[in-house]
Design a protein around this motif. Structure first.
Motif, mmCIF file in Angstrom:
data_model
loop_
_atom_site.group_PDB
_atom_site.id
_atom_site.type_symbol
_atom_site.label_atom_id
_atom_site.label_comp_id
_atom_site.label_asym_id
_atom_site.label_seq_id
_atom_site.Cartn_x
_atom_site.Cartn_y
_atom_site.Cartn_z
ATOM 1 N N GLU A 1 74.765 -0.228 19.745
ATOM 2 C CA GLU A 1 75.664 -1.123 20.717
ATOM 3 C C GLU A 1 74.708 -1.679 22.022
ATOM 4 O O GLU A 1 74.801 -3.042 22.177
ATOM 5 C CB GLU A 1 76.610 -0.403 21.179
ATOM 6 N N ALA B 1 84.823 -0.376 27.801
ATOM 7 C CA ALA B 1 85.377 -1.084 26.364
ATOM 8 C C ALA B 1 86.488 -1.824 26.428
ATOM 9 O O ALA B 1 86.434 -3.073 25.863
ATOM 10 C CB ALA B 1 85.666 0.358 25.625
ATOM 11 N N ASP C 1 86.194 -5.955 25.760
ATOM 12 C CA ASP C 1 87.057 -6.616 24.748
ATOM 13 C C ASP C 1 87.813 -7.774 25.376
ATOM 14 O O ASP C 1 87.878 -8.862 24.794
ATOM 15 C CB ASP C 1 88.007 -5.553 24.446
#
Length: 504
Positions: free
Chosen positions: A150, A396, A400
């Motif tokens: 990632e 996260a 997003d």
């Protein structure tokens, strides 16, 4: 995990620093003679040899229990052909010790592996310039640095997106940074060398010195034939200046540096309790193109907790006022990991921020700095932060939301003591990327620093290295010794630019 003493078979400060970085990454403390410890001693022995012209390092790690018993592990790593030898040796040492800690103490992989430093994209740019493909870069980051897939993809994507912007500069383009070291209040987490806004007499003294500083920098830029590409007025909070002082400052900066070559003129407006209609009008008058609005959070309780003197509603009103006055490029900053917050709070903040449709959004991970009130309060157990796991959930959620809204990452940097082993990432709509942000992070352009606590960073046209000169962080010292700082900056610029050099 607590260990009483650490020994390393090297007097080189960098080797000891490498070992301590890995220990800090996994929250392993060296406690010294006093206090309880899980182990009595950790001893690290590194041995170098060569294989096929490449450096090879074997690291033996001896772990001593309180009863004197010892466990020994050994790891070996080799350098790569495209590395400088010392850098290869240091990476091998860190790689070996990282593997030991993970294996011996059953630690999970750190997201960034052994990549440690403010600007991890620099290595990606070097590899891309050598002809390596992005996919090869991603694989190399994972194998050489134990970087997660990632994070490897993130920094490679950022570097690829930066390439056309970096190509728009040469050795004689520069940016100008003007530091206004004042704020209305000091935030709980702040460790910047900013001062509460003083009275009119002291402000007048600062403005007189700033005028001399600006004039000297402008004269040097003209004499050396540099072309100013970006102007950035930061701080502190420049808009904390009273209306007339703010207008005077902007006019000085505009008259000294603005011209047809300017791509960006940025002002950090920071917070709505420092803004006024008069300041917005002056920014429009002096052709400011980009305004940074930094809510940090859109949760009213959090804003009170961290010492911000405004509400979320006032942030919304400030953005609307800016949009109504002019087509400013608006940046908004958010901090992840603030005390008392949850991932749900961050999701709420991001929904409110993206609803305002800023041109770019920077996601900062909270960095606990020793000079901040927050650090002192944590030491006194008066405040608790979200766990690393919760901060990673915040990241996260925020990522997003911004990516779903069409923003893409375009610059990235890391700091020490960051929550969740995270990073600071700037996201922008395609075409709205900030040239100054890219240049200051990648250190591929000279930045001429003016004002309190400003830094001048000069591209090494002759030496190939970045060279720096710093103005005093202490305001009294800056005001008193301005001639010294002007001369240091001038000498640094002249050393690289006084004689004609070919453009890259």
């Amino acid at each position: 995990m607590r260990i009483r003493t650490l020994t390393v078979n090297s007097r080189a400060e960098v080797v000891v620093k490498i070992i301590r970085e890995v220990l800090a990454l996994f929250h392993i403390e060296i406690v010294g003679a006093a206090g309880a410890a899980d182990y009595a001693q950790l001893s690290v022995v590194n041995r170098e040899r060569r294989r096929a012209a490449l450096p090879v390092v074997t690291t033996e790690v001896h772990l001593f229990a309180a009863d004197g018993s010892r466990e020994t592990d050994s790891y070996t790593s080799a350098g790569a052909a495209d590395e400088l030898e010392r850098a290869a040796v240091h990476r091998a040492i860190k790689r070996n010790f990282y593997q030991f800690v993970r294996d011996r103490f059953q630690m999970p992989h750190a997201p960034w592996g052994i990549l440690h430093g403010v600007r991890p994209t620099k290595i990606v740019h070097r590899w891309l310039r050598s002809g390596m493909t992005p996919e090869t870069v991603i694989g190399r980051l994972q194998t050489d640095y134990f970087c997660s897939a990632e994070k490897a993809r993130l920094i490679t994507e950022v570097a690829v997106r930066q390439q056309p912007f970096l190509a728009r500069t040469d050795v004689r383009t520069a940016s100008v940074y003007v530091g206004i070291p004042f704020c209305i209040t000091r935030c709980l987490y702040c460790s910047f060398p900013a001062h509460l806004l003083p009275g009119e007499a002291k402000l007048r003294g600062f403005m007189e010195v700033l005028a001399r500083d600006i004039a000297a920098a402008a004269a040097d830029i003209a004499a050396l034939g540099l072309t100013v590409q970006n102007i950035y007025v930061g701080g502190g909070t420049p808009t904390s200046l009273p209306n007339d002082f703010f207008a005077e400052m902007l006019e000085m900066v505009y008259n000294a540096f603005y011209g047809s070559s300017i791509l960006e003129f940025t002002v950090e407006a920071g917070r709505p309790d420092s803004m006024s209609a008069e300041k917005i009008a002056r920014m429009r008058e002096f052709r400011v193109t980009r305004v940074s609005v930094n809510p940090q959070s859109m949760q009213a309780q959090t804003l009170r907790r961290i010492g911000r003197g405004h509400t979320p509603e006032e942030i919304v009103r400030m953005v609307h006022d800016l949009r109504a006055a002019h087509d400013f490029h608006i940046n908004m900053d958010v901090i992840l990991g603030l005390p008392g917050e949850t991932a749900e709070d961050v999701s709420s903040t991001m929904a409110q921020v993206t609803a305002l449709a800023p041109d770019d959004i920077t996601l900062h991970a909270l960095a606990i700095k020793r000079g901040s009130r927050l650090c002192r309060m944590m030491e006194e157990t008066r405040v608790a932060l979200p766990s690393d796991a919760e901060t990673m959930r915040m990241s996260a959620a925020a990522t997003d939301i911004v990516e779903s809204a069409g923003y893409r990452p375009y610059y990235l940097y890391r700091q020490g003591y960051m929550s969740g082993d995270l990073e600071n990432v700037g996201y922008a709509r395609p075409g709205a990327e900030s040239m100054y942000n890219i240049q200051i992070m990648e250190e591929r352009q000279t930045v001429v620093g003016i004002g309190g606590a400003a830094a001048t960073k000069v591209m090494g046209v002759r030496s190939g290295r970045m060279h720096s000169a710093f103005n005093a962080k202490d305001l009294t010292t800056y005001l008193r010794d301005i001639d010294i700082y002007i001369e240091k900056r001038r000498a640094l610029l002249r050393a690289e630019y006084e004689e004609e050099v070919p453009a890259c």
